[in-house]
Write a protein that holds these residues in place. Sequence first.
Motif, PDB file in Angstrom:
ATOM      1  N   UNK A  36      -1.661  29.844 119.363  1.00  0.00           N
ATOM      2  CA  UNK A  36      -1.877  30.667 118.177  1.00  0.00           C
ATOM      3  C   UNK A  36      -1.513  29.956 116.873  1.00  0.00           C
ATOM      4  N   UNK A  37      -0.374  29.278 116.853  1.00  0.00           N
ATOM      5  CA  UNK A  37       0.064  28.605 115.620  1.00  0.00           C
ATOM      6  C   UNK A  37      -0.923  27.532 115.186  1.00  0.00           C
ATOM      7  N   UNK A  38      -1.534  26.855 116.139  1.00  0.00           N
ATOM      8  CA  UNK A  38      -2.519  25.819 115.816  1.00  0.00           C
ATOM      9  C   UNK A  38      -3.744  26.426 115.115  1.00  0.00           C
ATOM     10  N   UNK A  39      -4.230  27.541 115.628  1.00  0.00           N
ATOM     11  CA  UNK A  39      -5.390  28.202 115.031  1.00  0.00           C
ATOM     12  C   UNK A  39      -5.065  28.718 113.627  1.00  0.00           C
ATOM     13  N   UNK A  40      -3.916  29.341 113.463  1.00  0.00           N
ATOM     14  CA  UNK A  40      -3.523  29.879 112.158  1.00  0.00           C
ATOM     15  C   UNK A  40      -3.252  28.749 111.175  1.00  0.00           C
ATOM     16  N   UNK A  41      -2.754  27.632 111.651  1.00  0.00           N
ATOM     17  CA  UNK A  41      -2.526  26.470 110.786  1.00  0.00           C
ATOM     18  C   UNK A  41      -3.830  26.017 110.132  1.00  0.00           C
ATOM     19  N   UNK A  42      -4.928  26.101 110.865  1.00  0.00           N
ATOM     20  CA  UNK A  42      -6.231  25.724 110.303  1.00  0.00           C
ATOM     21  C   UNK A  42      -6.637  26.676 109.185  1.00  0.00           C
ATOM     22  N   UNK A  43      -6.417  27.970 109.379  1.00  0.00           N
ATOM     23  CA  UNK A  43      -6.728  28.937 108.319  1.00  0.00           C
ATOM     24  C   UNK A  43      -5.858  28.651 107.105  1.00  0.00           C
ATOM     25  N   UNK A  44      -4.569  28.465 107.318  1.00  0.00           N
ATOM     26  CA  UNK A  44      -3.648  28.207 106.204  1.00  0.00           C
ATOM     27  C   UNK A  44      -4.077  26.968 105.411  1.00  0.00           C
ATOM     28  N   UNK A  45      -4.474  25.911 106.096  1.00  0.00           N
ATOM     29  CA  UNK A  45      -4.904  24.678 105.415  1.00  0.00           C
ATOM     30  C   UNK A  45      -6.165  24.935 104.594  1.00  0.00           C
ATOM     31  N   UNK A  46      -7.128  25.656 105.162  1.00  0.00           N
ATOM     32  CA  UNK A  46      -8.359  25.975 104.435  1.00  0.00           C
ATOM     33  C   UNK A  46      -8.070  26.786 103.178  1.00  0.00           C
ATOM     34  N   UNK A  47      -7.249  27.815 103.328  1.00  0.00           N
ATOM     35  CA  UNK A  47      -6.947  28.699 102.201  1.00  0.00           C
ATOM     36  C   UNK A  47      -6.183  27.945 101.118  1.00  0.00           C
ATOM     37  N   UNK A  65      -0.648  35.699 101.904  1.00  0.00           N
ATOM     38  CA  UNK A  65      -0.995  35.719 103.322  1.00  0.00           C
ATOM     39  C   UNK A  65      -0.567  34.403 103.983  1.00  0.00           C
ATOM     40  N   UNK A  66      -0.874  33.286 103.320  1.00  0.00           N
ATOM     41  CA  UNK A  66      -0.583  31.959 103.871  1.00  0.00           C
ATOM     42  C   UNK A  66       0.915  31.721 104.037  1.00  0.00           C
ATOM     43  N   UNK A  67       1.687  32.066 103.017  1.00  0.00           N
ATOM     44  CA  UNK A  67       3.119  31.760 103.014  1.00  0.00           C
ATOM     45  C   UNK A  67       4.004  32.941 103.376  1.00  0.00           C
ATOM     46  N   UNK A  68       3.406  34.082 103.615  1.00  0.00           N
ATOM     47  CA  UNK A  68       4.201  35.273 103.871  1.00  0.00           C
ATOM     48  C   UNK A  68       3.908  35.898 105.214  1.00  0.00           C
ATOM     49  N   UNK A  69       3.991  37.202 105.223  1.00  0.00           N
ATOM     50  CA  UNK A  69       3.887  37.959 106.463  1.00  0.00           C
ATOM     51  C   UNK A  69       2.519  37.983 107.098  1.00  0.00           C
ATOM     52  N   UNK A  70       1.469  37.704 106.332  1.00  0.00           N
ATOM     53  CA  UNK A  70       0.121  37.769 106.891  1.00  0.00           C
ATOM     54  C   UNK A  70      -0.090  36.817 108.047  1.00  0.00           C
ATOM     55  N   UNK A  71       0.281  35.567 107.838  1.00  0.00           N
ATOM     56  CA  UNK A  71       0.063  34.597 108.912  1.00  0.00           C
ATOM     57  C   UNK A  71       1.031  34.829 110.067  1.00  0.00           C
ATOM     58  N   UNK A  72       2.225  35.309 109.774  1.00  0.00           N
ATOM     59  CA  UNK A  72       3.192  35.618 110.840  1.00  0.00           C
ATOM     60  C   UNK A  72       2.655  36.773 111.688  1.00  0.00           C
ATOM     61  N   UNK A  73       2.114  37.792 111.031  1.00  0.00           N
ATOM     62  CA  UNK A  73       1.516  38.908 111.756  1.00  0.00           C
ATOM     63  C   UNK A  73       0.319  38.477 112.579  1.00  0.00           C
ATOM     64  N   UNK A  74      -0.465  37.532 112.049  1.00  0.00           N
ATOM     65  CA  UNK A  74      -1.635  37.027 112.769  1.00  0.00           C
ATOM     66  C   UNK A  74      -1.214  36.286 114.036  1.00  0.00           C
ATOM     67  N   UNK A  75      -0.194  35.473 113.939  1.00  0.00           N
ATOM     68  CA  UNK A  75       0.307  34.756 115.123  1.00  0.00           C
ATOM     69  C   UNK A  75       0.815  35.763 116.159  1.00  0.00           C
ATOM     70  N   UNK A  76       1.517  36.778 115.694  1.00  0.00           N
ATOM     71  CA  UNK A  76       1.995  37.824 116.602  1.00  0.00           C
ATOM     72  C   UNK A  76       0.847  38.538 117.300  1.00  0.00           C
TER      73      UNK A  76
END
Length: 123
Positions: A36-47, A65-76
């Motif tokens: 999950x973290x690998x996939x979300x890392x790609x979104x974070x880099x794009x954004x 979203x990138x630096x806060x709860x959004x990406x943490x919630x997405x990984x969860x």
Amino acid sequence: MRVAHPTRAFWYERITYRTMDADDVADVARYAATAPAEAIRRIRADVRELAHALPPIERHRALSWVDGGGCVGAIGALHRGEPCGFSLSHRGRWIEWSVRPYLEFRVDGGALIPVLGSTCGPY
């Protein structure tokens, strides 16, 4: 006999639309991630790459979203087996990121049935 055991993988997709019209696709990028973290890392880099060109309100929303709860919630969500995503408007285009868990079946060559050559006659 060897058995293929499924492993969980994550399907990342970024779709860029030329306009807000969902039928006007400009670009599609797809990627399979193993965590999950690998996939979300790609979104974070794009954004992050797009953030400098966003209007202030959209930039704040994106970076929150990138630096806060959004990406943490997405990984969860991905750990729970649920899909997740993020979208934003950028220079008149609409960009959507999504990640979906799926089961990947890895089969080694010894478990495959060989294909018969054309020299074999009819049944």
